[in-house]
Design an enzyme around this catalytic site. Structure first.
Site, PDB file in Angstrom:
ATOM      1  N   LYS A   1      39.447  34.878  39.073  1.00  0.00           N
ATOM      2  CA  LYS A   1      38.732  33.602  39.111  1.00  0.00           C
ATOM      3  C   LYS A   1      37.573  33.599  38.113  1.00  0.00           C
ATOM      4  CE  LYS A   1      38.464  32.393  43.420  1.00  0.00           C
ATOM      5  NZ  LYS A   1      37.958  32.245  44.797  1.00  0.00           N
TER       6      LYS A   1
ATOM      7  N   HIS B   1      34.728  45.579  34.977  1.00  0.00           N
ATOM      8  CA  HIS B   1      34.723  45.303  33.536  1.00  0.00           C
ATOM      9  C   HIS B   1      33.481  44.507  33.162  1.00  0.00           C
ATOM     10  CE1 HIS B   1      36.323  41.568  35.112  1.00  0.00           C
ATOM     11  NE2 HIS B   1      36.066  40.997  33.958  1.00  0.00           N
TER      12      HIS B   1
ATOM     13  N   SER C   1      27.258  29.842  42.066  1.00  0.00           N
ATOM     14  CA  SER C   1      26.597  31.105  42.424  1.00  0.00           C
ATOM     15  C   SER C   1      26.040  31.775  41.179  1.00  0.00           C
ATOM     16  CB  SER C   1      27.587  32.070  43.082  1.00  0.00           C
ATOM     17  OG  SER C   1      27.692  31.789  44.451  1.00  0.00           O
TER      18      SER C   1
ATOM     19  N   LYS D   1      34.716  41.539  47.225  1.00  0.00           N
ATOM     20  CA  LYS D   1      34.795  40.755  48.462  1.00  0.00           C
ATOM     21  C   LYS D   1      34.341  41.622  49.620  1.00  0.00           C
ATOM     22  CE  LYS D   1      36.003  36.602  49.691  1.00  0.00           C
ATOM     23  NZ  LYS D   1      35.870  35.403  48.873  1.00  0.00           N
TER      24      LYS D   1
ATOM     25  N   ASP E   1      35.195  31.766  33.059  1.00  0.00           N
ATOM     26  CA  ASP E   1      34.190  32.378  32.179  1.00  0.00           C
ATOM     27  C   ASP E   1      32.847  32.616  32.862  1.00  0.00           C
ATOM     28  OD1 ASP E   1      35.619  32.789  29.788  1.00  0.00           O
ATOM     29  OD2 ASP E   1      35.596  30.631  29.435  1.00  0.00           O
TER      30      ASP E   1
ATOM     31  N   LYS F   1      31.026  40.330  42.112  1.00  0.00           N
ATOM     32  CA  LYS F   1      30.608  39.146  42.880  1.00  0.00           C
ATOM     33  C   LYS F   1      31.727  38.728  43.809  1.00  0.00           C
ATOM     34  CE  LYS F   1      27.632  35.633  43.067  1.00  0.00           C
ATOM     35  NZ  LYS F   1      27.696  35.795  44.521  1.00  0.00           N
TER      36      LYS F   1
HETATM   37  P1  NAD Z   1      34.738  27.573  56.853  1.00  0.00           P
HETATM   38  O1  NAD Z   1      34.605  28.663  57.853  1.00  0.00           O
HETATM   39  O2  NAD Z   1      33.534  26.767  56.514  1.00  0.00           O
HETATM   40  O3  NAD Z   1      35.896  26.535  57.265  1.00  0.00           O
HETATM   41  C1  NAD Z   1      37.212  26.869  57.580  1.00  0.00           C
HETATM   42  C2  NAD Z   1      37.803  25.724  58.399  1.00  0.00           C
HETATM   43  O4  NAD Z   1      39.198  25.964  58.600  1.00  0.00           O
HETATM   44  C3  NAD Z   1      37.165  25.592  59.783  1.00  0.00           C
HETATM   45  O5  NAD Z   1      36.861  24.235  60.026  1.00  0.00           O
HETATM   46  C4  NAD Z   1      38.251  26.120  60.711  1.00  0.00           C
HETATM   47  O6  NAD Z   1      38.185  25.522  62.001  1.00  0.00           O
HETATM   48  C5  NAD Z   1      39.517  25.727  59.970  1.00  0.00           C
HETATM   49  N1  NAD Z   1      40.684  26.525  60.336  1.00  0.00           N
HETATM   50  C6  NAD Z   1      40.768  27.851  60.590  1.00  0.00           C
HETATM   51  N2  NAD Z   1      42.035  28.212  60.877  1.00  0.00           N
HETATM   52  C7  NAD Z   1      42.769  27.100  60.812  1.00  0.00           C
HETATM   53  C8  NAD Z   1      44.147  26.811  61.010  1.00  0.00           C
HETATM   54  N3  NAD Z   1      45.015  27.765  61.340  1.00  0.00           N
HETATM   55  N4  NAD Z   1      44.565  25.528  60.860  1.00  0.00           N
HETATM   56  C9  NAD Z   1      43.699  24.529  60.519  1.00  0.00           C
HETATM   57  N5  NAD Z   1      42.377  24.750  60.325  1.00  0.00           N
HETATM   58  C10 NAD Z   1      41.914  26.009  60.475  1.00  0.00           C
HETATM   59  O7  NAD Z   1      35.345  28.309  55.556  1.00  0.00           O
HETATM   60  P2  NAD Z   1      35.220  27.853  54.050  1.00  0.00           P
HETATM   61  O8  NAD Z   1      34.045  28.511  53.446  1.00  0.00           O
HETATM   62  O9  NAD Z   1      35.398  26.375  53.962  1.00  0.00           O
HETATM   63  O10 NAD Z   1      36.507  28.596  53.416  1.00  0.00           O
HETATM   64  C11 NAD Z   1      37.809  28.040  53.507  1.00  0.00           C
HETATM   65  C12 NAD Z   1      38.688  28.684  52.462  1.00  0.00           C
HETATM   66  O11 NAD Z   1      38.105  28.490  51.161  1.00  0.00           O
HETATM   67  C13 NAD Z   1      38.873  30.192  52.598  1.00  0.00           C
HETATM   68  O12 NAD Z   1      40.171  30.531  52.140  1.00  0.00           O
HETATM   69  C14 NAD Z   1      37.837  30.754  51.646  1.00  0.00           C
HETATM   70  O13 NAD Z   1      38.170  32.062  51.203  1.00  0.00           O
HETATM   71  C15 NAD Z   1      37.933  29.744  50.529  1.00  0.00           C
HETATM   72  N6  NAD Z   1      36.753  29.704  49.646  1.00  0.00           N
HETATM   73  C16 NAD Z   1      35.513  29.439  50.139  1.00  0.00           C
HETATM   74  C17 NAD Z   1      34.440  29.380  49.264  1.00  0.00           C
HETATM   75  C18 NAD Z   1      33.059  28.993  49.716  1.00  0.00           C
HETATM   76  O14 NAD Z   1      32.185  28.805  48.849  1.00  0.00           O
HETATM   77  N7  NAD Z   1      32.798  28.838  51.006  1.00  0.00           N
HETATM   78  C19 NAD Z   1      34.615  29.643  47.901  1.00  0.00           C
HETATM   79  C20 NAD Z   1      35.907  29.888  47.429  1.00  0.00           C
HETATM   80  C21 NAD Z   1      36.962  29.919  48.323  1.00  0.00           C
END
Ligand code: NAD
Length: 468
Positions: A93, A64, A360, A105, A98, A69
């Site tokens: 999101k 849309h 971003s 993904k 906005d 992204k």
């Molecule tokens: P990351 O890889 O930097 O960190 C994830 C952390 O979680 C690691 O330290 C890992 O060891 C730990 N982990 C993994 N499995 C685990 C478990 N079972 N129990 C406890 N700890 C565990 O990832 P991130 O970028 O911080 O992303 C984390 C979450 O945030 C994801 O759901 C991701 O989709 C979401 N997210 C990330 C971003 C971003 O900008 N990086 C943006 C929006 C949402």
């Protein structure tokens, strides 16, 4: 135990919210579906000469608005269902905060621990090549970013591969979350965690919401627990502790630790880097099971690792009054219902972790404008402020100290502007969601956030018309 897969979980939330909107079922079905799903396999040479086949996906959920992204995840758990769910979450999101993008993904089914840096580089470059070949990447098409298991390094490889294959003036805007030297924006690395903090702060400043959970307003003095000390979890915890909240528990892959007096986050990070584990950190007690930190007495629980962590199986043991969903999809629909029944305030992922995509968006704008934020105005603003301060000195007896002059006459640089844009977005969006919740007499921010997203996306589809 919940039998719904992740994409179904997202759609359950969608359906619940859709009842409160005015769109007919055709438009709702169009919003809900993933528009394109690309599944690819490709060979990669390991350092020892072996050839291995790697599997990946890119899902564009909604066109849309374009570009679409969404981050790229590297994990052995990646599959099509998960990538579709995460792409859908991205559309909602972007609507909530906005940001003018559709949702997408990507995922590569590998465990990063099993590969060397050069193997990861080959995998990333080959995956990018496959995206280019099939038209799934480009500044106006689809723009990846980091997610679980990827970071600035991978985004730099993606840009470099894209640049080698495309003569595109706007090439830098084909991916965000890049290193600064390659066109990244200051503040992107910490953006998601910083946004999580701003969102929690906004909830904690909301008198009505704090009253509903029996807490005083403000972040200061509140106790919290984090699952996952990665990019998002670490930065969220950093800003929470800087604001005076107390980190009393952490769950990581290796287990859970607890200290009722609060932990020093930076020392804990150093300890983990040094020892490879959080277990044994000074002053903390190790809990019996890996997830036990979830069940600690605390004000705020921040799941910041993975989806489907707070479920029908364990939600009744969680005592936190506020669940701040930093990860994507950490709560299943049945887990949500159990915690809501107990009266918890759930700050939903679709809003709370949107800081990454907000910044971003700022990075993408910087790249297509080809100019750093503040470059044109910083010095001009500083000299204007200095002139005003000079006039104040002339008409009063007040002489400003050097330190005062420096802080009062400071022109905004890139980080200041990005941070203030992020803060403004998180504050405004919380208020918008809370307003929708009150308008529909709901007790639930998640449904309100989905209603807000569906209304924005649905209106776009109505205005676009349907082709041919
Ligand atoms: P990351 O890889 O930097 O960190 C994830 C952390 O979680 C690691 O330290 C890992 O060891 C730990 N982990 C993994 N499995 C685990 C478990 N079972 N129990 C406890 N700890 C565990 O990832 P991130 O970028 O911080 O992303 C984390 C979450 O945030 C994801 O759901 C991701 O989709 C979401 N997210 C990330 C971003 C971003 O900008 N990086 C943006 C929006 C949402």
């Amino acid at each position: 135990m919940s039998t719904y897969k992740f994409y179904e979980q997202v759609n359950l939330n969608f359906d619940k919210a859709a009842q409160y909107t005015r769109f007919d079922k055709g438009i709702l079905a169009q919003i809900k579906m993933c528009n394109t799903v690309y599944h690819v396999t490709f060979p990669v040479r390991r350092d020892n000469g072996d050839i291995e086949v790697v599997e990946g996906w890119r899902v564009e959920h909604s066109h849309h608005k374009t570009p679409t992204k969404g981050g790229i995840r590297y994990s052995h758990k990646v599959d099509e269902d998960e990538t579709m769910a995460l792409a859908a979450l991205m559309s909602y999101k972007c609507g909530i905060v906005d940001v003018p993008f559709g949702g997408a993904k990507g995922g590569v089914k590998i465990s990063t621990r099993d590969y060397s840096e050069s193997e990861l580089e080959r995998i990333t470059r080959r995956y990018t090549y496959e995206l280019i070949k099939k038209g799934f990447i480009g500044p106006g098409i689809d723009v990846p970013a980091p997610d679980y298991g990827t970071g600035a390094r991978e985004m730099g490889w993606i840009l470099d591969t894209y640049r080698q294959m495309k003569d595109d003036l706007n090439a830098e805007a084909c991916v965000t979350g890049k290193p600064i030297q390659q066109g990244g924006v200051r503040g992107r690395t910490e953006a998601t965690g910083r946004g999580v903090y701003f969102g929690i702060r906004e909830a904690c400043n909301n008198k009505e919401d704090m009253k509903s959970v029996g807490l005083d307003t403000g972040v200061e003095g509140k106790t919290f627990v984090v699952q996952g000390l990665g990019n998002v979890g670490y930065h969220a915890a950093k800003y929470m502790t800087e604001a005076g909240a107390k980190l009393v528990g952490v769950a990581e892959i290796e287990g859970s630790i607890y200290d009722e007096n609060g932990m020093d986050l930076e020392k804990l990070m150093e300890y983990r880097k040094d020892k490879g584990t959080i277990i044994g950190f000074d002053g903390t007690k190790e809990l019996d099971n890996r997830d036990d930190a979830f069940y600690l007495e605390c004000d705020i629980l921040i799941p910041a690792a993975l989806e489907s962590q707070l479920t029908g199986d364990n939600a009744d043991k969680i005592k936190a009054k506020i669940i701040a969903e930093a990860a994507n999809g950490p709560t299943t629909a049945d887990g949500h219902d159990i915690m809501k029944k107990r009266g918890a305030l759930i700050i939903p992922d679709t809003y709370l972790n949107a800081g990454g995509v907000v910044v971003s968006y700022f990075e993408w704008l910087k790249n297509i404008q080809h100019v750093r934020y503040g470059r044109m105005s910083k010095r001009f603003d500083e000299s204007s402020y200095k002139k005003i301060l000079g006039v104040i000195e002339n008409i009063s007896d007040r002489k400003f100290t050097e330190a005062e002059l420096e802080s009062l006459a400071h022109g905004a640089d890139e980080y200041d502007l990005v941070d203030s844009g992020l803060e403004e977005t998180m504050i405004t969006s919380y208020q918008q969601i809370a307003e929708v919740r009150n308008e529909h007499k709901l007790d639930d921010l998640r449904t309100a956030a989905y209603i807000s997203a569906i209304n924005k996306i649905g209106t776009m589809y109505e205005q676009m018309g349907i082709f041919p």
